[in-house]
Design an enzyme around this catalytic site. Structure first.
Site, PDB file in Angstrom:
ATOM      1  N   ASP A   1       2.355 148.105  20.438  1.00  0.00           N
ATOM      2  CA  ASP A   1       2.449 147.623  21.819  1.00  0.00           C
ATOM      3  C   ASP A   1       3.731 146.850  22.156  1.00  0.00           C
ATOM      4  O   ASP A   1       4.300 147.060  23.235  1.00  0.00           O
ATOM      5  CB  ASP A   1       1.217 146.781  22.170  1.00  0.00           C
ATOM      6  CG  ASP A   1      -0.058 147.622  22.117  1.00  0.00           C
ATOM      7  OD1 ASP A   1       0.053 148.861  22.048  1.00  0.00           O
ATOM      8  OD2 ASP A   1      -1.147 147.027  22.141  1.00  0.00           O
ATOM      9  N   PRO A   2       4.210 145.932  21.275  1.00  0.00           N
ATOM     10  CA  PRO A   2       5.436 145.207  21.653  1.00  0.00           C
ATOM     11  C   PRO A   2       6.611 146.138  21.901  1.00  0.00           C
ATOM     12  O   PRO A   2       7.534 145.806  22.653  1.00  0.00           O
ATOM     13  CB  PRO A   2       5.686 144.291  20.443  1.00  0.00           C
ATOM     14  CG  PRO A   2       4.323 144.063  19.872  1.00  0.00           C
ATOM     15  CD  PRO A   2       3.637 145.390  20.030  1.00  0.00           C
TER      16      PRO A   2
ATOM     17  N   HIS B   1      -3.012 148.857  16.455  1.00  0.00           N
ATOM     18  CA  HIS B   1      -2.234 149.302  17.600  1.00  0.00           C
ATOM     19  C   HIS B   1      -1.458 148.147  18.220  1.00  0.00           C
ATOM     20  O   HIS B   1      -0.298 148.265  18.579  1.00  0.00           O
ATOM     21  CB  HIS B   1      -3.203 149.882  18.636  1.00  0.00           C
ATOM     22  CG  HIS B   1      -2.569 150.810  19.611  1.00  0.00           C
ATOM     23  ND1 HIS B   1      -1.803 150.368  20.645  1.00  0.00           N
ATOM     24  CD2 HIS B   1      -2.563 152.145  19.702  1.00  0.00           C
ATOM     25  CE1 HIS B   1      -1.374 151.397  21.343  1.00  0.00           C
ATOM     26  NE2 HIS B   1      -1.822 152.489  20.786  1.00  0.00           N
ATOM     27  N   CYS B   2      -2.132 147.009  18.299  1.00  0.00           N
ATOM     28  CA  CYS B   2      -1.590 145.893  19.089  1.00  0.00           C
ATOM     29  C   CYS B   2      -0.287 145.339  18.537  1.00  0.00           C
ATOM     30  O   CYS B   2       0.598 144.973  19.293  1.00  0.00           O
ATOM     31  CB  CYS B   2      -2.614 144.764  19.161  1.00  0.00           C
ATOM     32  SG  CYS B   2      -4.027 145.207  20.135  1.00  0.00           S
ATOM     33  N   ILE B   3      -0.179 145.244  17.223  1.00  0.00           N
ATOM     34  CA  ILE B   3       1.002 144.584  16.662  1.00  0.00           C
ATOM     35  C   ILE B   3       2.144 145.572  16.418  1.00  0.00           C
ATOM     36  O   ILE B   3       3.249 145.367  16.915  1.00  0.00           O
ATOM     37  CB  ILE B   3       0.657 143.838  15.350  1.00  0.00           C
ATOM     38  CG1 ILE B   3      -0.563 142.948  15.564  1.00  0.00           C
ATOM     39  CG2 ILE B   3       1.841 143.037  14.846  1.00  0.00           C
ATOM     40  CD1 ILE B   3      -0.367 141.800  16.486  1.00  0.00           C
TER      41      ILE B   3
END
Ligand SMILES: NC(=O)c1ccc[n+]([C@@H]2O[C@H](COP(=O)([O-])OP(=O)(O)OC[C@H]3O[C@@H](n4cnc5c(N)ncnc54)[C@H](O)[C@@H]3O)[C@@H](O)[C@H]2O)c1
Length: 420
Positions: free
Chosen positions: A264-265, A259-261
């Site tokens: 999210d950005p 999810h984070c990479i």
């Protein structure tokens, strides 16, 4: 108040939080809209990689309880919201779960309550989206109740850094909100760091994720031209990382998952574009490069088979590791999916093996794990190491497979092995 803490959303983020708080002696109530999740937890079954059934049993022993009844949230002194923040169809933020969770909390908001949002989101969400809904009933943030944002930094599968020893950033609606949120986390997290406000805390999380996204894209782009120039990028990175300052190693791969990479950005770039009318170019470029990696890996597969005078069509290609990270079962946004689909489209017979996945279904894929890994390694025209699970033995793969494309830089140099 009968609970010290109510955690809203009992997933990869909410559950470890509930665990650490329960361990420190807080009375913790878990709320989730998914009856299966709630029922499972109450009967001692974990559904996330980082917590075992024994961990859930320990939590239940310490008084943890899960519920689908929103009225019970009103019994808690502090409410932490950990619901998903996916992307919408158009690539923009989908705050549906956050909106729903905040509306649920608003109905039971009491004077003195501390409400904290942990879901990753764009700067301004706490102040512009969460606060107005909570204040609609007449209570004022910073005066009658307390509101803060604290980014989640959970790293699933990380054996060293967990909830307790990863510093926690908190930013409140007012200095008093920050102070109260810091005091709350201070009861079970070793280090709490106070941000200037909610926007700084929200943006800090997005900076962390964007930093990784951009640096992974940098080495992924380098992987392409280093291959064309006959340069071993893995060796290049090993050399560069001997510098004790000013460099941090990132490695190329078949694409980014989780999810984070990959997600999210986009919250940050969307927000910059929507509010200011101009692009956040680094994020958009990183997105383009990382997103293109599965297609690039498929091309490399085609090139290797071509060297062996084989077509992709009709070749058996074995993918090793289909999760987005090593040594966990989480498959969210895994680049193995677009890779497998690209290979299937080119006519390949795709097989897979993953110690953590027995049946792989995603976006039209529906595959059973190969029953015998050694036989599959020996039988495939090409093996692609997609995920570097600790269980995979590099020597065995190299000595058994006819041809291997290693997208993770794990396998030793050998005639049969090509690195990304
Ligand atoms: N997983 C990670 O590694 C990670 C790391 C850092 C930040 N985050 C962020 O944390 C947030 C939560 O992610 P996650 O990985 O825990 O998600 P998840 O999908 O694992 O869990 C979310 C849970 O929330 C529940 N839920 C959905 N809507 C709800 C509602 N209205 N009320 C109550 N419960 C609801 C779901 O049923 C699910 O059980 C996201 O914003 C994510 O970006 C995740």
């Amino acid at each position: 108040m009968t609970a010290d803490l109510a955690v809203i959303g009992l997933g990869y983020v909410g559950l470890p939080l509930a665990q650490e708080a329960a361990r420190s002696g807080l009375q913790v109530l878990g709320f989730d809209i998914h009856p299966g999740v709630v029922g499972g937890l109450n009967s001692g079954v974990s559904h996330v990689d980082d917590l075992s059934d024994a961990d859930i049993a320990e939590m239940l022993d310490k008084g943890f309880r899960a519920t689908t009844d929103p009225a019970e949230i009103g019994e808690a002194a502090t409410v932490v919201i950990c619901v998903p923040t996916p992307l919408a169809e158009d690539g923009g933020p989908d705050l549906g779960a956050v909106n729903a969770a905040v509306a649920t909390v608003a109905k039971v908001l009491k004077p003195g309550m501390l409400v904290i949002l942990e879901s990753t989101t764009y700067p301004g969400t706490t102040d512009e989206v969460v606060r107005p809904v909570l204040e609609a009933g007449g209570l004022v943030a910073g005066k009658d109740f307390f509101l803060a944002f604290s980014p989640e930094r959970i790293d699933p599968g990380n054996p060293v850094y967990g909830m307790k020893n990863t510093p926690k950033v908190v930013g409140g609606q007012t200095p008093e909100c920050t102070r109260r949120a810091a005091e709350f986390y201070g009861t079970f997290v070793d280090t709490v760091v106070q941000a200037r406000g909610t926007r700084e805390a929200e943006t800090a999380k997005l900076l962390e994720n964007t930093f990784r996204h951009v640096n992974i894209a940098l080495v992924n782009e380098m992987a392409k031209f280093c291959h064309d120039l006959g340069i071993d990028l893995w060796n290049v990175i090993e050399m560069a990382r001997t510098k004790p300052f000013g460099f941090q190693a990132f490695y190329p791969g078949p694409g980014v998952g989780g999810h984070c990479i990959p997600i999210d950005p986009n919250y940050l770039s969307y927000n910059v574009r929507a509010k200011l009318g101009y692009p956040f170019r680094f994020v958009e470029l990183a997105q383009e490069i990382n997103h293109g990696m599965p297609t690039y890996v498929a091309q490399r597969v085609q090139d290797i088979l071509n060297e062996d005078a084989k077509a992709v069509r009709g070749s058996t290609i074995l993918l090793l590791g289909v999760t987005y990270k090593p040594d966990i079962a989480d498959q969210r946004e895994s680049p193995a999916v677009p890779l497998a689909k690209a290979l299937q489209t080119m006519g390949a017979e795709v097989q897979f093996h993953d110690p953590h996945v027995s049946h792989w279904t995603a976006e039209g894929l529906d595959l059973e794990r190969v029953a015998d890994l050694d036989a599959a390694l020996a039988g495939a025209d090409l093996v692609v190491l997609v995920q570097n699970h600790a269980q995979y033995d590099g020597e065995t793969i190299t000595s058994t497979a006819r041809r291997v494309l290693d997208t993770r830089g794990k396998l030793p140099q050998a005639e049969s092995v090509e690195h990304l």
